[in-house]
Design an enzyme around this catalytic site. Structure first.
Site, PDB file in Angstrom:
ATOM      1  N   LYS A  37       0.856  -1.195   0.000  1.00 12.97           N
ATOM      2  CA  LYS A  37       0.000   0.000   0.000  1.00 12.97           C
ATOM      3  C   LYS A  37       0.888   1.241   0.000  1.00 12.97           C
ATOM      4  O   LYS A  37       1.755   1.395   0.858  1.00 12.97           O
ATOM      5  CB  LYS A  37      -0.905   0.027   1.226  1.00 12.97           C
ATOM      6  CG  LYS A  37      -1.806   1.263   1.240  1.00 12.97           C
ATOM      7  CD  LYS A  37      -2.790   1.219   2.394  1.00 12.97           C
ATOM      8  CE  LYS A  37      -2.263   1.868   3.649  1.00 12.97           C
ATOM      9  NZ  LYS A  37      -2.000   3.324   3.542  1.00 12.97           N
ATOM     10  N   ASP A  76      -3.344   4.180  -1.944  1.00 14.38           N
ATOM     11  CA  ASP A  76      -4.238   4.697  -0.884  1.00 14.38           C
ATOM     12  C   ASP A  76      -4.334   6.210  -1.055  1.00 14.38           C
ATOM     13  O   ASP A  76      -3.789   6.971  -0.257  1.00 14.38           O
ATOM     14  CB  ASP A  76      -3.651   4.301   0.475  1.00 14.38           C
ATOM     15  CG  ASP A  76      -4.549   4.659   1.641  1.00 14.38           C
ATOM     16  OD1 ASP A  76      -5.718   5.041   1.418  1.00 14.38           O
ATOM     17  OD2 ASP A  76      -4.074   4.565   2.794  1.00 14.38           O
ATOM     18  N   LYS A  97      -7.147   8.026  -1.265  1.00 13.77           N
ATOM     19  CA  LYS A  97      -8.281   8.613  -0.512  1.00 13.77           C
ATOM     20  C   LYS A  97      -8.846   9.848  -1.203  1.00 13.77           C
ATOM     21  O   LYS A  97      -8.904  10.943  -0.611  1.00 13.77           O
ATOM     22  CB  LYS A  97      -7.879   8.946   0.916  1.00 13.77           C
ATOM     23  CG  LYS A  97      -7.587   7.734   1.794  1.00 13.77           C
ATOM     24  CD  LYS A  97      -7.543   8.140   3.265  1.00 13.77           C
ATOM     25  CE  LYS A  97      -7.210   6.998   4.185  1.00 13.77           C
ATOM     26  NZ  LYS A  97      -5.813   6.556   4.125  1.00 13.77           N
ATOM     27  N   HIS A 153     -11.233  12.676  -2.535  1.00 15.65           N
ATOM     28  CA  HIS A 153     -12.424  13.311  -1.956  1.00 15.65           C
ATOM     29  C   HIS A 153     -12.496  14.725  -2.516  1.00 15.65           C
ATOM     30  O   HIS A 153     -11.782  15.623  -2.062  1.00 15.65           O
ATOM     31  CB  HIS A 153     -12.321  13.342  -0.422  1.00 15.65           C
ATOM     32  CG  HIS A 153     -13.584  13.751   0.263  1.00 15.65           C
ATOM     33  ND1 HIS A 153     -13.759  13.683   1.613  1.00 15.65           N
ATOM     34  CD2 HIS A 153     -14.738  14.228  -0.220  1.00 15.65           C
ATOM     35  CE1 HIS A 153     -14.969  14.109   1.944  1.00 15.65           C
ATOM     36  NE2 HIS A 153     -15.584  14.451   0.832  1.00 15.65           N
ATOM     37  N   ASP A 154     -13.347  14.937  -3.517  1.00 15.30           N
ATOM     38  CA  ASP A 154     -13.461  16.260  -4.147  1.00 15.30           C
ATOM     39  C   ASP A 154     -14.744  16.227  -4.972  1.00 15.30           C
ATOM     40  O   ASP A 154     -15.536  15.282  -4.845  1.00 15.30           O
ATOM     41  CB  ASP A 154     -12.207  16.517  -5.018  1.00 15.30           C
ATOM     42  CG  ASP A 154     -11.891  18.002  -5.154  1.00 15.30           C
ATOM     43  OD1 ASP A 154     -12.820  18.792  -5.418  1.00 15.30           O
ATOM     44  OD2 ASP A 154     -10.716  18.376  -5.011  1.00 15.30           O
ATOM     45  N   PRO A 176     -17.173  15.499  -8.146  1.00 11.75           N
ATOM     46  CA  PRO A 176     -17.126  14.319  -9.014  1.00 11.75           C
ATOM     47  C   PRO A 176     -16.212  14.472 -10.230  1.00 11.75           C
ATOM     48  O   PRO A 176     -15.464  13.556 -10.580  1.00 11.75           O
ATOM     49  CB  PRO A 176     -18.595  14.135  -9.436  1.00 11.75           C
ATOM     50  CG  PRO A 176     -19.376  14.716  -8.293  1.00 11.75           C
ATOM     51  CD  PRO A 176     -18.568  15.878  -7.802  1.00 11.75           C
ATOM     52  N   ASN A 177     -16.216  15.633 -10.872  1.00 14.80           N
ATOM     53  CA  ASN A 177     -15.393  15.824 -12.068  1.00 14.80           C
ATOM     54  C   ASN A 177     -13.902  15.676 -11.752  1.00 14.80           C
ATOM     55  O   ASN A 177     -13.156  15.007 -12.473  1.00 14.80           O
ATOM     56  CB  ASN A 177     -15.683  17.209 -12.663  1.00 14.80           C
ATOM     57  CG  ASN A 177     -14.921  17.434 -13.944  1.00 14.80           C
ATOM     58  OD1 ASN A 177     -15.144  16.749 -14.930  1.00 14.80           O
ATOM     59  ND2 ASN A 177     -13.990  18.367 -13.925  1.00 14.80           N
ATOM     60  N   THR A 227     -10.034   4.177  11.013  1.00 14.14           N
ATOM     61  CA  THR A 227      -9.897   3.325  12.206  1.00 14.14           C
ATOM     62  C   THR A 227      -9.255   4.066  13.378  1.00 14.14           C
ATOM     63  O   THR A 227      -9.217   3.549  14.491  1.00 14.14           O
ATOM     64  CB  THR A 227      -9.067   2.066  11.879  1.00 14.14           C
ATOM     65  OG1 THR A 227      -7.941   2.461  11.083  1.00 14.14           O
ATOM     66  CG2 THR A 227      -9.884   1.056  11.126  1.00 14.14           C
ATOM     67  N   ARG A 253      -3.364  -5.215  14.675  1.00 16.52           N
ATOM     68  CA  ARG A 253      -2.206  -5.272  15.565  1.00 16.52           C
ATOM     69  C   ARG A 253      -2.069  -6.688  16.107  1.00 16.52           C
ATOM     70  O   ARG A 253      -3.033  -7.244  16.663  1.00 16.52           O
ATOM     71  CB  ARG A 253      -2.385  -4.311  16.753  1.00 16.52           C
ATOM     72  CG  ARG A 253      -2.303  -2.826  16.384  1.00 16.52           C
ATOM     73  CD  ARG A 253      -0.885  -2.442  15.984  1.00 16.52           C
ATOM     74  NE  ARG A 253      -0.751  -1.057  15.585  1.00 16.52           N
ATOM     75  CZ  ARG A 253      -0.902  -0.577  14.343  1.00 16.52           C
ATOM     76  NH1 ARG A 253      -1.216  -1.401  13.349  1.00 16.52           N
ATOM     77  NH2 ARG A 253      -0.709   0.692  14.075  1.00 16.52           N
ATOM     78  N   GLN A 311      -4.143   4.092  16.362  1.00 15.80           N
ATOM     79  CA  GLN A 311      -5.338   3.345  15.955  1.00 15.80           C
ATOM     80  C   GLN A 311      -6.241   3.134  17.169  1.00 15.80           C
ATOM     81  O   GLN A 311      -5.752   2.929  18.281  1.00 15.80           O
ATOM     82  CB  GLN A 311      -4.944   1.988  15.357  1.00 15.80           C
ATOM     83  CG  GLN A 311      -4.113   2.089  14.082  1.00 15.80           C
ATOM     84  CD  GLN A 311      -4.935   2.508  12.873  1.00 15.80           C
ATOM     85  OE1 GLN A 311      -6.090   2.914  12.991  1.00 15.80           O
ATOM     86  NE2 GLN A 311      -4.333   2.440  11.699  1.00 15.80           N
ATOM     87  N   ARG A 345       2.953  -0.055  10.577  1.00 14.90           N
ATOM     88  CA  ARG A 345       4.080   0.059  11.504  1.00 14.90           C
ATOM     89  C   ARG A 345       4.521  -1.229  12.197  1.00 14.90           C
ATOM     90  O   ARG A 345       5.717  -1.390  12.440  1.00 14.90           O
ATOM     91  CB  ARG A 345       3.780   1.175  12.514  1.00 14.90           C
ATOM     92  CG  ARG A 345       3.826   2.564  11.868  1.00 14.90           C
ATOM     93  CD  ARG A 345       3.109   3.610  12.663  1.00 14.90           C
ATOM     94  NE  ARG A 345       1.663   3.403  12.674  1.00 14.90           N
ATOM     95  CZ  ARG A 345       0.796   4.189  13.286  1.00 14.90           C
ATOM     96  NH1 ARG A 345       1.235   5.235  13.961  1.00 14.90           N
ATOM     97  NH2 ARG A 345      -0.494   3.938  13.243  1.00 14.90           N
TER      98      ARG A 345
HETATM   99  O1  C5P Z   1       0.841   1.621  10.776  1.00 17.88           O
HETATM  100  P1  C5P Z   1      -0.597   1.169  10.682  1.00 17.88           P
HETATM  101  O2  C5P Z   1      -0.749  -0.346  10.664  1.00 17.88           O
HETATM  102  O3  C5P Z   1      -1.479   1.841  11.703  1.00 17.88           O
HETATM  103  O4  C5P Z   1      -1.024   1.669   9.235  1.00 17.88           O
HETATM  104  C1  C5P Z   1      -2.336   1.608   8.759  1.00 17.88           C
HETATM  105  C2  C5P Z   1      -2.359   2.207   7.386  1.00 17.88           C
HETATM  106  O5  C5P Z   1      -3.703   2.163   6.898  1.00 17.88           O
HETATM  107  C3  C5P Z   1      -1.898   3.657   7.315  1.00 17.88           C
HETATM  108  O6  C5P Z   1      -1.189   3.806   6.088  1.00 17.88           O
HETATM  109  C4  C5P Z   1      -3.186   4.453   7.287  1.00 17.88           C
HETATM  110  O7  C5P Z   1      -3.051   5.636   6.515  1.00 17.88           O
HETATM  111  C5  C5P Z   1      -4.124   3.484   6.574  1.00 17.88           C
HETATM  112  N1  C5P Z   1      -5.561   3.615   6.869  1.00 17.88           N
HETATM  113  C6  C5P Z   1      -6.095   3.517   8.146  1.00 17.88           C
HETATM  114  N2  C5P Z   1      -7.435   3.636   8.352  1.00 17.88           N
HETATM  115  C7  C5P Z   1      -8.258   3.822   7.303  1.00 17.88           C
HETATM  116  C8  C5P Z   1      -7.731   3.918   6.006  1.00 17.88           C
HETATM  117  C9  C5P Z   1      -6.368   3.795   5.832  1.00 17.88           C
HETATM  118  O8  C5P Z   1      -5.353   3.297   9.103  1.00 17.88           O
HETATM  119  N3  C5P Z   1      -9.563   3.869   7.487  1.00 17.88           N
END
Ligand code: C5P
Length: 234
Positions: free
Chosen positions: A31, A58, A60, A62-63, A65-66, A122, A183, A192, A213
């Site tokens: 990712k 990743d 993400k 968000h804007d 539609p065009n 999350t 985790r 998280q 991480r």
């Molecule tokens: O290091 P960690 O395991 O917390 O990384 C989670 C990854 O998932 C990060 O790159 C974070 O940007 C991404 N992410 C997230 N929650 C979301 C969408 C993406 O933690 N809802």
């Protein structure tokens, strides 16, 4: 079978190379998110693909539609096999990501990338989501957003493991769930909040587990990744 996605959140070339080498040969997706894509540019997708990995961009989006439709074409051209938008951008925005990425892929003769929608990050607790104006529990808010994504034709959503089973229940087994906040038992949860163990995620029916991480910060990322794959498979 659930798949493992390693979040390679890095901005230095040596760290990037070390991680890709450590993960080389393991059956994982990579990712690439804000940190690595802003540091290296979207051409990083092709570099990572050339090392044999499948890539989740990743981004993400968000804007309006065009703008999201046009950006989805660029992300599709990068070769990413999966990318995401925020469901909170609404139906028309999600639909334009899905439709324009498919059109662009077909123009290039590529398989179309999967497009998933972020529901509730999350890292957010129920108090956090109320503070930004969402109603109900995190599960209710995530399901409402997932419904927007599903009606717009998205392939699935990004959600926590806590919501994965109800997303499947509401939208069907083939509607994909991509779950960060994973985790290993006893590991530091860091920022998280809604977390699960790798095995818990597999049992909840998560299609993709996103782990950053605990692997990228490990002394031996290759071994940490292999341990996660073993834990996922019980
Ligand atoms: O290091 P960690 O395991 O917390 O990384 C989670 C990854 O998932 C990060 O790159 C974070 O940007 C991404 N992410 C997230 N929650 C979301 C969408 C993406 O933690 N809802």
């Amino acid at each position: 079978m659930s798949e493992l996605i390693i979040a390679v959140d890095v901005r230095e070339e040596t760290k990037l190379q070390d991680l890709l080498s450590a993960l080389s040969g393991q059956p994982v997706w990579i990712k690439l998110g804000f940190e690595s894509l802003y540091a290296f540019g979207l051409s990083l997708v092709e570099r990572v693909r050339s090392r044999g990995f499948r890539v989740f961009a990743d981004v993400k989006l968000h804007d309006i539609p065009n703008t999201v439709g046009a950006a989805s074409r660029v992300v599709t051209r990068s070769g990413a096999q999966l990318f995401n938008v925020h469901c909170s951008g609404g139906h028309a925005m999600c639909a334009s990501a899905r439709e324009e990425s498919a059109e662009e892929a077909s123009k290039l003769g590529l398989p179309r990338p999967l497009v998933v929608g972020v529901t509730i990050l999350t890292s957010l607790s129920v108090d956090d989501i109320h503070a930004v104006g969402y109603l109900g529990t995190t599960q209710e808010a995530a399901l409402r957003l997932a419904g927007i994504g599903q009606r717009a034709g998205l392939d699935g959503v990004v959600c926590s493991v806590q919501e994965a089973a109800s997303v499947k229940g509401a939208f069907g087994a083939t509607f994909l769930t991509v779950c960060p906040g994973i985790r290993p038992a006893g590991a530091d949860v860091q920022d998280q909040k809604r977390v699960s163990t790798p095995r818990g995620a597999v049992l909840a029916g998560a299609d993709f587990l996103v782990v950053g991480r605990p692997v990228t910060g490990a002394m031996d990322p290759g071994a940490a990744c292999a341990a996660l794959l073993r834990e996922m498979n019980g």
